[in-house]
Design a protein around this motif. Structure first.
Motif, short mmCIF file in Angstrom:
data_model
loop_
_atom_site.label_atom_id
_atom_site.label_comp_id
_atom_site.label_asym_id
_atom_site.label_seq_id
_atom_site.Cartn_x
_atom_site.Cartn_y
_atom_site.Cartn_z
N VAL A 132 0.32 -1.36 -0.04
CA VAL A 132 -0.23 -0.05 0.22
C VAL A 132 1.13 1.39 -0.14
N GLY A 133 1.80 1.09 0.85
CA GLY A 133 2.99 1.98 0.77
C GLY A 133 3.31 2.72 -0.64
N ILE A 134 3.60 1.71 -1.17
CA ILE A 134 4.49 1.72 -2.58
C ILE A 134 3.78 2.25 -3.61
N ALA A 135 2.59 1.12 -3.75
CA ALA A 135 1.70 1.54 -4.55
C ALA A 135 0.62 2.07 -5.01
N VAL A 136 0.20 2.56 -3.38
CA VAL A 136 -0.89 3.06 -3.07
C VAL A 136 -0.82 4.62 -3.32
N LEU A 137 0.03 5.33 -2.66
CA LEU A 137 0.79 6.47 -1.31
C LEU A 137 1.94 6.47 -2.45
N GLY A 138 2.61 5.51 -3.11
CA GLY A 138 3.56 6.20 -3.82
C GLY A 138 5.35 6.62 -3.36
N VAL A 139 5.02 5.49 -2.22
CA VAL A 139 6.66 5.54 -1.49
C VAL A 139 7.58 5.28 -1.86
N PRO A 140 8.91 5.83 -2.64
CA PRO A 140 9.83 4.52 -2.70
C PRO A 140 9.50 3.11 -2.11
N PRO A 141 9.88 2.24 -3.00
CA PRO A 141 10.31 0.73 -2.25
C PRO A 141 11.52 0.69 -1.54
N LEU A 142 12.66 1.09 -1.58
CA LEU A 142 13.58 1.44 -0.26
C LEU A 142 13.05 1.97 0.48
N VAL A 143 12.19 3.08 0.90
CA VAL A 143 12.00 3.94 1.68
C VAL A 143 10.94 2.91 2.17
N THR A 144 9.84 2.56 2.15
CA THR A 144 8.74 1.58 2.18
C THR A 144 9.50 0.38 3.51
N THR A 145 9.82 -0.24 2.72
CA THR A 145 10.49 -1.19 3.36
C THR A 145 11.74 -1.05 4.84
N LEU A 146 12.50 -0.03 3.99
CA LEU A 146 13.41 0.09 4.92
C LEU A 146 12.55 0.51 7.02
N ALA A 147 11.93 1.89 6.53
CA ALA A 147 10.91 1.68 7.27
C ALA A 147 10.05 0.67 8.19
N LEU A 148 9.46 -0.03 7.44
CA LEU A 148 8.77 -1.36 8.28
C LEU A 148 9.57 -1.72 8.83
#
Length: 315
Positions: A110-126
């Motif tokens: 959801v963070g990547i595909a819906v909110l448009g947050v870059p994958p590296l940022v999203t997955t590192l944050a999670l």
């Protein structure tokens, strides 16, 4: 194209056989049955985590999942807490672990595909949220961290000389290869990664495809962490951290396109075996950590250059 897809696994298998032969020459007994079985066990776990990266990288958008280590640790600790040494609770522990991984992957998607947050940022944050909050909370609430005897036996048992974990991985690999290369969903995944605009115009829900891809990655990572708990006998903080970068390396060496659109899991599986044998050989001949890192880097660079050459040759 078919020749290229078949050529990568054959090349990787040939290099694996060369490493095994070199190991036997340098260290007699290197290809003994016990040693081969142990390497297959280790390769099975690496192959599972490599599958996580294969799916998200194929989805495009510079997709990488840096949370696989944290999700694996979460799956292992949740599973161990629920099992609490009980064989009867093992299936429930596995189900809850996989469910937690799917939920974590959904957050990534959801963070990547819906909110448009870059994958590296999203997955590192999670990963930080899971490592710093969820895992600590679960560990404090349920301090039990031992695997059930049944899970320990299953991950250590062999079937006609082949480790049960390797048999399980072979089944998962066969399903993954069919899903990614033969199924309608696999074609939608690769179309999404190759050209999301064209995929959307052709009727593919690219948002849903990418969310499902990250959910698959999370579920597989959590299951891998659950199996690791049985393999080592207990869950602990950092259980899956060693697989974050290595899973990306085997995916790249296996032929997954970093830009997306290609998911040759057969090559990734062969790369997992190759890298396991390489690590085993380097460790056996007492190559230091710095030397191993140099060799890993050169290996990855060589295959990336090979990919670049093949791309130019196809134009």
């Amino acid at each position: 194209m078919t020749a290229l897809r078949l050529g990568r696994p054959l090349l990787l298998l040939a290099l694996t056989l060369l490493l095994l032969a070199a190991g036997e020459v340098l260290l007699p007994g290197f290809i003994g049955p016990g040693q081969i079985a142990n390497q297959l066990k280790i390769a099975s776990f690496l192959g599972l985590f490599g599958l996580c990266q294969t799916v998200v990288m194929a989805a495009g958008g510079q997709g990488l999942d840096l949370s696989v280590g944290a999700i694996a640790t979460l799956g292992g600790i949740l599973g161990a807490a629920l099992m609490n040494g009980s064989n009867a609770m093992t299936p429930i522990g596995a189900g809850v672990a996989i469910g937690a991984g799917l939920a974590a992957g959904c957050v990534n998607g959801v963070g990547i595909a819906v909110l448009g947050v870059p994958p590296l940022v999203t997955t590192l944050a999670l990963s930080s949220v899971i490592d710093g909050g969820l895992i600590v909370g679960v560990s404090l609430a349920h301090p039990a961290n031992g695997a059930s005897p049944g899970l320990v036996a299953m991950t250590g048992r062999s079937f006609h000389g082949i480790p049960t974990v390797a048999v399980l991985w072979a089944v998962i690999a066969a399903i993954a290869i069919w899903l990614l290369s033969r199924s309608a969903w696999g074609r939608r995944l690769c179309r999404t990664g190759a050209n999301p605009i064209t995929a959307r115009l052709s009727g593919t829900d690219t948002t849903r495809v990418r969310i499902v891809a990250y959910m698959m990655s999370g579920g597989i990572a959590a299951f891998g962490g659950f199996l690791l708990t049985g393999y080592v006998g207990q869950a602990f903080l950092g259980l899956g951290n060693a697989y974050v970068l290595t899973s990306i390396v085997v995916a790249a060496i296996g032929g997954v396109a970093l830009a997306g659109g290609r998911a040759p899991y057969g090559g990734v599986a062969c790369a997992a075996i190759l890298m396991t044998v390489l690590v085993s050989l380097l460790t056996a001949i007492n190559i230091g950590e710095s030397g191993r890192q140099v060799i890993f880097g050169l290996t990855l660079l060589s295959f990336l250059m090979l990919d670049r050459y093949l791309m130019r040759a196809r134009r």
